[in-house]
Design an enzyme around this catalytic site. Structure first.
Site, PDB file in Angstrom:
ATOM      1  N   GLY A  61      -1.740 -34.377  55.782  1.00  0.00           N
ATOM      2  CA  GLY A  61      -0.823 -34.959  54.808  1.00  0.00           C
ATOM      3  C   GLY A  61      -0.329 -36.347  55.128  1.00  0.00           C
ATOM      4  CB  SER A  62       0.106 -38.314  58.187  1.00  0.00           C
ATOM      5  OG  SER A  62       0.300 -39.677  58.493  1.00  0.00           O
ATOM      6  CB  SER A  63      -0.344 -42.158  54.014  1.00  0.00           C
ATOM      7  OG  SER A  63       0.845 -42.619  54.602  1.00  0.00           O
TER       8      SER A  63
END
Lengths: 107, 424
Positions: A29-31
């Protein structure tokens, strides 16, 4: 960038992922996943392979870019997460060039 | 079964090197991303906003410089996000020499490829404003939320390498928010009971956004019941906070945002009664409000930081009005774009801000670059995004309040906060 898990809430806190087969059941989920993966590859501290239960396109893209820059690459495979459930931590895994993933010590 | 990606003749030619080496690399990466995302084809974009100026490590510099060496040039108008440096006031930044040099090289590489050196997370405030329905490839979570929600343009959340590759190729994977069906609201937020006395105030919006991100995650929501006169800056704050806590990339405000003349329009036809509705109550909002402050029972503050997203000219005008000529007694940082800073110099506000003790930070901001005095303490802010990131990124505890609260606190050196009720 040492390739260690730094989130104190993660059950594997402090563990290094360098050279391991990393199982990622669902998207991180981390960009920033692409950039982080690239730096790990650049420093030779990336996992040996990543098996994703559900494709994390951002994480996988970091590997694609690393490959473009000529860093030592690693296979990233989407696998059925159900099939991985019985594989305990420490299991030795074979990831074949044909994409076949199996335990090295049996079925 | 995975359906294959179909490319046009021009796209295939680019892949094969017709546009040069960098063009081919960029197209290869866009194609790889498209296959990973399950897109059937690429979409032509009219503009890009590249987030890739932050220095995470030297690999990012290698990537950008490789593209420069390969003759990389942006194919569409492209703006750049904040960098790790205030290029106009380098003495304000306390980073180490190697990081500073690499960060500068990364920023320079993108400028060399033709991107406009805007160095702002709010490009929409400095002339980059795509129109309703325009397909674009933007990075930076608040900019994505703004361009989708407030301008009605269409982008997915691009970042880290893919944003640059879209800019160079002029293409993006046709998926997600580029498509009608994914832009429809799947949840209605009923805010009709919120009193106007609260929803007309700026201080409400970062809290609403913080709550929204936690409540809906990546879902598209339409908010019903906000004033028709809700301002761009209020929507900017809402989107930035929601993008921080929940990865919100698109939200609608009925009667305000362009794709939502009504709740019915925002859900794309069909009965409003069939769509999941969350009624906004004080019980939900109050935890979001208290989440924004980590400092407990602080009575003194050590610094103030505003401008996340970057301050607009209107916000600077409000700041000057609130200060009303008084001297500030704690460090006060206001972050903005260099183009906005130029406007402040042109209209005399810059001299006034300097005189009263406001440090205008340009090209970057205090949570991505070490600018705040070292040693930590209590930071006050009116920004939901600063409140979310400051504790882990700066080591400061944070107190959230309105812009007026921040100013009164900075004048007195003690926490002053309007404790008007958030309940109804």
């Amino acid at each position: 960038m040492r390739g260690e898990i730094v989130d104190p809430r993660h059950p594997e806190y402090g563990r290094s992922i360098a050279g391991t087969v990393l199982l990622v059941p669902s998207a991180v989920g981390s960009s920033s996943s692409s950039a982080i993966m690239l730096e790990l590859m650049r420093e030779g501290r990336a996992p040996a392979a990543i098996l994703m239960g559900r494709a994390d396109a951002i994480l996988a893209l970091g590997v694609v870019v690393g490959r473009e820059l000529g860093y030592a690459s690693l296979p990233v495979l989407e696998v059925d997460p159900v099939a991985l459930r019985d594989w305990d931590d420490g299991t030795i895994v074979d990831v074949g060039v044909d994409g076949l993933v199996s335990r090295a010590d049996g079925p | 079964m995975v359906m294959p990606l179909r490319l046009t003749g021009a796209e295939r030619a680019s892949l094969e090197g017709a546009g040069g080496e960098a063009s081919a690399v960029a197209m290869r990466i866009v194609v790889a991303a498209s296959e990973l995302l399950g897109a059937r084809r690429l979409v032509e974009i009219s503009s890009a906003h590249i987030d890739g100026c932050l220095h995470h490590g030297d690999g990012g510099v290698e990537f950008a410089e490789r593209l420069v060496r390969g003759g990389g040039r942006v194919a569409v108008p492209t703006t750049l996000n904040v960098g790790a440096l205030d290029l106009l006031h380098p003495e304000m930044v306390r980073a180490d020499a190697h990081k500073t040099e690499m960060a500068r090289r990364q920023m320079d590489a993108y400028v060399e490829m033709g991107a406009s050196p805007t160095f702002t997370c709010a490009p929409y405030q400095v002339g980059h404003e795509p129109g309703l329905g325009e397909q674009v490839a933007w990075g930076e979570s608040n900019a994505v939320a703004f361009v989708n929600s407030v301008l009605g343009a269409r982008t997915e959340r691009y970042g880290d390498f893919l944003d640059a590759c879209c800019a160079l190729s002029g293409r993006a994977p046709l998926h997600g928010l580029h498509l009608d069906e994914h832009r429809r609201a799947t949840v209605v937020i009923d805010a009709t009971a919120v009193p106007r006395s609260l929803s007309s105030r700026d201080v409400f919006y970062p809290v609403l956004g913080t709550w929204l991100g936690l409540a809906v995650g990546v879902e598209v929501a339409v908010i019903d019941g906000l004033p028709v006169g809700t301002t761009r800056d209020q929507l900017k704050a809402l989107g930035a906070a929601a993008a921080s806590t929940g990865s919100v990339a698109l939200f609608h405000v009925a009667g305000v945002t362009p794709e939502a003349p009504s709740v019915a329009a925002a859900i794309g036809g069909g009965a409003v009664a069939d769509v999941r509705t969350i009624v906004l109550t004080p019980d939900q909002l109050l935890p979001a409000l208290s989440r924004l402050s980590t400092a407990g029972d602080a009575s003194r503050i050590d610094a103030v930081a505003v401008g996340s997203p970057h301050f607009s000219l209107a916000e600077f005008e409000a700041l000057v009005r609130a200060i009303a000529g008084r001297r500030l007694t704690v460090p006060f940082y206001a972050c903005t774009a260099r183009a906005t800073h130029q406007q402040l110099r042109d209209n005399g506000y810059d001299a006034e801000l300097s005189r009263v003790g406001v440090d205008v930070v340009v090209d970057t901001c205090v949570v991505v670059t070490p600018i705040l005095p070292p040693g930590g303490g209590v930071l006050m802010t009116n920004s939901g995004k600063f409140a979310h990131y400051a504790p882990s990124n700066t080591g400061y505890d944070v107190v959230y309040g309105s812009l007026e609260d921040c100013v009164e606190s900075a004048v007195g050196g003690r926490l002053v906060r309007d404790e008007r009720s958030w309940s109804w």
